[in-house]
Design a protein around this motif. Structure first.
Motif, PDB file in Angstrom:
ATOM      1  N   SER A 101       0.458  -3.340  -1.855  1.00  7.47           N
ATOM      2  CA  SER A 101       0.850  -3.980  -0.600  1.00  7.47           C
ATOM      3  C   SER A 101       2.306  -4.410  -0.666  1.00  7.47           C
ATOM      4  O   SER A 101       2.936  -4.417  -1.723  1.00  7.47           O
ATOM      5  N   GLY A 102       2.828  -4.800   0.489  1.00  4.93           N
ATOM      6  CA  GLY A 102       4.213  -5.256   0.550  1.00  4.93           C
ATOM      7  C   GLY A 102       5.137  -4.188   1.098  1.00  4.93           C
ATOM      8  O   GLY A 102       4.879  -2.996   0.964  1.00  4.93           O
ATOM      9  N   GLN A 103       6.231  -4.645   1.709  1.00  2.00           N
ATOM     10  CA  GLN A 103       7.199  -3.728   2.298  1.00  2.00           C
ATOM     11  C   GLN A 103       8.292  -3.313   1.320  1.00  2.00           C
ATOM     12  O   GLN A 103       8.853  -2.230   1.431  1.00  2.00           O
ATOM     13  N   SER A 104       8.585  -4.160   0.351  1.00  2.41           N
ATOM     14  CA  SER A 104       9.654  -3.855  -0.603  1.00  2.41           C
ATOM     15  C   SER A 104       9.058  -3.313  -1.902  1.00  2.41           C
ATOM     16  O   SER A 104       7.877  -3.538  -2.212  1.00  2.41           O
ATOM     17  N   TYR A 105       9.884  -2.615  -2.662  1.00  5.45           N
ATOM     18  CA  TYR A 105       9.450  -2.010  -3.917  1.00  5.45           C
ATOM     19  C   TYR A 105       9.002  -3.108  -4.883  1.00  5.45           C
ATOM     20  O   TYR A 105       9.749  -4.048  -5.174  1.00  5.45           O
ATOM     21  N   TRP A 134       8.443   5.616  -4.192  1.00  6.86           N
ATOM     22  CA  TRP A 134       8.179   4.575  -3.197  1.00  6.86           C
ATOM     23  C   TRP A 134       8.947   4.862  -1.905  1.00  6.86           C
ATOM     24  O   TRP A 134       8.403   4.750  -0.806  1.00  6.86           O
ATOM     25  N   ARG A 167       2.737   4.703  -1.785  1.00  6.32           N
ATOM     26  CA  ARG A 167       2.436   3.273  -1.824  1.00  6.32           C
ATOM     27  C   ARG A 167       1.216   2.989  -2.694  1.00  6.32           C
ATOM     28  O   ARG A 167       0.372   2.179  -2.359  1.00  6.32           O
TER      29      ARG A 167
END
Length: 279
Positions: free
Chosen positions: A221-225, A265, A270
Motif C-alpha cells: 500500500s501507499g503512493q510513494s516507494y 515500482w 505494487r
C-alpha cells in the motif's frame, strides 16, 4: 518493466488547387475531330502516396533480443512458430488516435496508457493460469507501435507480444505455442540462483538450475516507494505463512522477501515477492 516510448504520429495535410480554366476554341480554330487534344497535365506522370504497411499477423512468432523486445517499434525477425523464437504475438489492436474528432499523437499519455494497459491486462488470458501465477512467472508482455514514417502513412495498429526473461540479460526460447502455458507447466515459473538478500541472487526460470523459488506475492500500500523497513512490515506475516504452508516441518522452515525495485515500482509493480528454498 522498462518504460516504453511510443513514437509521434505525423499528420499529413495535402493542399488541393483547382486547375485554371482553358479558353474554349473558336469555330475557326476548333479541331475537326470530335476528340479534343490531350492536355499538358495528362502528359505529366502522377504519383500516389505509398500505402501504409500491412498490419502485423496475430499469433505470429519472432526472434528478438532483449533490447529489441523493449524497443518502441517492431524489430527482429519474423519466423514460423515451429522454429526457434523468443516472442509470440497474442493480440493486434487499433490505436485510439481519434478523440473528439481530433488526431491524438501516438506518444500522447492517453495512447501510451491504453496500449500498456491493454497488453498487460490481456496477456493472462493468453498464457492461462491465475493472476498470481503470472506474477510468479518469468513471462512478460511487451508491445510495439508503428514508426513515425508508418504512422504518417496511416498505420494505426499496436502489437502485444509475450516474452520470457532468462535471467542473464537475454530472452528465453518459447515453445511452439504459449497459449495456456502457465496453466499446464511450471517451465516459466520464477526461481532464483540464491536467496534474494544475497549478492548472487538472480531470477531464472525454474527449468534452469536454481536454489530458491518464488512462492507468493504481497500487495504493497501507499503512493510513494516504500522503504525496506516499511515493505518488510507489510510482507512479513504473509511470507511467513506461505513458507510454512509448503514446508515439510511447519516448525522448521526458511523464507525471504523481496520488495520491488524503484524502477519496477515506477513501472507499476505494487507488490513484493515471497521466496523459499527450493524443495
Amino acid at each position: 518493466m522498462k518504460p516504453v516510448l511510443l513514437l509521434c504520429l505525423l499528420a499529413v495535410l495535402a493542399a488541393c488547387s483547382s486547375p485554371s480554366p482553358t479558353a474554349s476554341p473558336t469555330p475557326s480554330d476548333a479541331p475537326s475531330s470530335s476528340t479534343a487534344p490531350p492536355s499538358a497535365a495528362a502528359d505529366t506522370p502522377t504519383s500516389s502516396a505509398p500505402a501504409p504497411p500491412p498490419r502485423p499477423a496475430r499469433d505470429g512468432c519472432h526472434r528478438l533480443t532483449l533490447s529489441q523486445a523493449v524497443a518502441p517499434v517492431v524489430a527482429g525477425t519474423d519466423v514460423p512458430c515451429r522454429q526457434k523464437h523468443t516472442s509470440e504475438t497474442y493480440k493486434i489492436g487499433r490505436l485510439p488516435l481519434l478523440v473528439g474528432g481530433h488526431l491524438v499523437a501516438v506518444d500522447s499519455p492517453s495512447v501510451q496508457s491504453y496500449v500498456a494497459d491493454t497488453c498487460r491486462s490481456t496477456v493472462g488470458d493468453h498464457v492461462g493460469g491465475s493472476p498470481e501465477d503470472l506474477r510468479l512467472s518469468m513471462l512478460q508482455a511487451v508491445w510495439f507501435t508503428p514508426s513515425v514514417e508508418e504512422a504518417a502513412l496511416g498505420a494505426d495498429w499496436f502489437r502485444c507480444d509475450v516474452v520470457a526473461l532468462s535471467g542473464s540479460g537475454r530472452l528465453a526460447l518459447l515453445p511452439r505455442s504459449t497459449k495456456g502455458v502457465l496453466a499446464s507447466s511450471d517451465r516459466f515459473a520464477m526461481c532464483s540462483t540464491a536467496s534474494p538478500d544475497s549478492t548472487t541472487h538472480k531470477r531464472v526460470p525454474c527449468s534452469a538450475r536454481h536454489s530458491w523459488t518464488a512462492i507468493a506475492t504481497v500487495g504493497l500500500s501507499g503512493q510513494s516507494y516504500p522503504s525496506a523497513r516499511a515493505a518488510s512490515r507489510q510482507m512479513d506475516s504473509a511470507c511467513r505463512s506461505a513458507a510454512r504452508a509448503r514446508a515439510a516441518d511447519p516448525l522448521d522452515f526458511s523464507w525471504s522477501q523481496e520488495r520491488p525495485s524503484q524502477e519496477q515500482w515506477k513501472a507499476g509493480q505494487r507488490y513484493g515477492i515471497c521466496w523459499a528454498p527450493a524443495s
